[in-house]
Scaffold this active site. Structure first.
Site, short mmCIF file in Angstrom:
data_model
loop_
_atom_site.label_atom_id
_atom_site.label_comp_id
_atom_site.label_asym_id
_atom_site.label_seq_id
_atom_site.Cartn_x
_atom_site.Cartn_y
_atom_site.Cartn_z
N TYR A 65 0.83 -1.20 0.00
CA TYR A 65 0.00 0.00 0.00
C TYR A 65 0.87 1.25 0.00
CZ TYR A 65 -4.12 -2.91 1.03
OH TYR A 65 -5.13 -3.84 0.98
N HIS B 253 -1.60 -12.25 0.39
CA HIS B 253 -2.43 -11.26 -0.28
C HIS B 253 -3.24 -11.80 -1.47
CE1 HIS B 253 -2.52 -6.62 -0.95
NE2 HIS B 253 -3.71 -7.16 -1.13
N ARG B 254 -2.61 -12.49 -2.39
CA ARG B 254 -3.30 -13.08 -3.54
C ARG B 254 -2.68 -14.44 -3.86
NH1 ARG B 254 -7.08 -10.39 -6.33
NH2 ARG B 254 -7.32 -8.15 -5.96
N ASN C 133 -8.42 -13.18 -0.81
CA ASN C 133 -8.78 -13.51 -2.20
C ASN C 133 -8.55 -14.97 -2.55
OD1 ASN C 133 -9.28 -10.63 -2.99
ND2 ASN C 133 -7.09 -10.46 -2.55
N GLN D 195 -9.95 -12.46 3.34
CA GLN D 195 -10.45 -11.14 2.93
C GLN D 195 -10.82 -11.20 1.44
OE1 GLN D 195 -8.44 -6.83 2.58
NE2 GLN D 195 -8.46 -7.58 4.69
N LEU E 217 -18.02 -0.63 0.45
CA LEU E 217 -18.88 0.48 0.03
C LEU E 217 -18.91 0.64 -1.49
CD1 LEU E 217 -17.85 3.09 2.76
CD2 LEU E 217 -20.09 2.00 2.53
N GLY F 168 -12.31 1.62 3.48
CA GLY F 168 -11.07 2.09 2.89
C GLY F 168 -10.94 3.59 2.67
N THR F 169 -11.98 4.37 2.95
CA THR F 169 -11.89 5.80 2.71
C THR F 169 -10.92 6.46 3.68
OG1 THR F 169 -13.11 7.89 2.63
CG2 THR F 169 -13.87 6.25 4.21
N ARG G 9 -16.45 10.72 6.21
CA ARG G 9 -17.08 9.53 5.62
C ARG G 9 -16.87 8.31 6.51
NH1 ARG G 9 -16.14 6.41 0.08
NH2 ARG G 9 -18.22 5.53 -0.13
#
Length: 325
Positions: A61, A132-133, A163, A184, A232, A287-288, A293
């Site tokens: 990230y 992660h993947r 995933n 996740q 969202l 995630g915002t 928000r």
């Protein structure tokens, strides 16, 4: 067969998770700034103000800067560490010259990634590490050795995935002694394939659904916490200014707005509450990076607890764009 209640396996009592991908500035290699740290602190405080005590990271990230700014906040407020659960992910490697982006579940990469995560966060132990993947070249025995080394070294408390389908989780679990505690996945009122997979059994329409048979049921049976990334759906139904492309999206947004008005709450709370109403006790990862928000998500738990079966199905059917089979 008696299944352990999911609540007994949860690492945290936080029904919502704050996803830190938006922290740290741009997706470049520029150093973090005081403004980046200030923005991160405001987002963290907004999350804490609505009862969120779990924070989700990944080593990629903002090219590590999300973890770095979070670590700066912890450095300035060390008392915060004991009050929160920190989760991060590894396994994705960016392109390097002619080498393409790839996934890496090799023992050395997992172990080295955790060292980097701990260094950037400025902590000694990670509460949860997720792969992660899925890596097509995964050697499950290699993963097991990495997890064992990290566990014995006190660097990671718990392990999970992201995933992954049921077969991939079973493959890893066959070699790894530590139970996988999280998976996740992308789930939302817009991304409803996780429901369609089951509802469309023995239906021709099932040919167009490719979520992964049995993921949700497997996680429920094995008491693996399901987390939802992008819950969202980028704000498509909850206030983000954008031109909706389909009539289905327009009708769904209108219904979300109507229910929010009737219940005197926010569209964000309705969208998240719908997801959390599922018996799997799904944990949305918000995630915002905008504090206001984040705060609009406060009543999501209440909406999940009070949403009727009829309201849930109204939202589901409207989102799918056709009546239930």
């Amino acid at each position: 067969m008696k299944v352990m209640p999911l609540e007994k396996r949860m690492i945290t009592t936080s029904r919502l998770v704050y996803g830190c991908m938006g922290l740290g500035g741009d997706w470049n290699e520029a150093p973090i700034t005081e403004e980046n740290i200030r923005q991160a602190e405001e987002a963290i405080d907004a999350a804490l103000s609505i009862g969120i005590t779990m924070f989700d990271h990944a080593d990629i990230y903002k090219r590590g800067k999300s973890e770095q700014v979070f670590g700066e906040v912890l450095k300035r407020r060390p008392q915060l560490r004991e009050k929160i659960v920190i989760q991060s992910k590894c396994g994705i490697r960016f392109p390097e010259g002619e080498i393409p982006q790839r996934y890496d579940f090799s023992k050395d990469h997992i172990v080295n990634s955790v060292d980097g995560i701990l260094h950037r966060l400025g902590i000694e132990q990670l509460d949860i590490l997720l792969l992660h993947r899925p890596d097509p070249l995964m050697e499950p025995d290699d993963v097991a050795k990495a997890f064992e080394q990290l566990k014995k070294g006190g660097k990671v408390k718990h392990f999970g995935v992201s995933n992954m389908n049921a077969a991939q989780m079973r493959m890893i679990q066959a070699y790894v002694e530590e139970p996988l505690v999280v998976n996740q996945l992308e789930l939302s009122l817009k991304r409803i394939d996780f429901l369609e997979e089951g509802v469309l059994v023995n239906q021709k329409a099932a040919a167009n659904v490719h979520f992964g048979d049995g993921i949700i049921e497997h996680c429920q049976l094995e008491t693996i916490q399901i987390q939802a990334w992008a819950p969202l759906a980028n704000g498509i139904y909850s206030g983000r200014e954008m031109e909706l492309q389909t009539e289905t999206d327009k009708r769904t947004k209108a219904l979300v707005t109507k229910l929010a008005r009737e219940k005197n709450t926010t569209p964000e709370a309705i969208v998240l509450g719908w997801l959390m109403r599922h018996p799997a006790k799904i944990q949305p990862v918000i995630g915002t990076s905008h504090p206001e928000r984040i705060r609009k998500c406060k009543e999501a738990i209440q909406m999940a607890e009070t949403m009727t079966r009829e309201e849930w199905y109204m939202l589901y059917e409207t989102s799918r764009g056709m009546r239930m089979p």
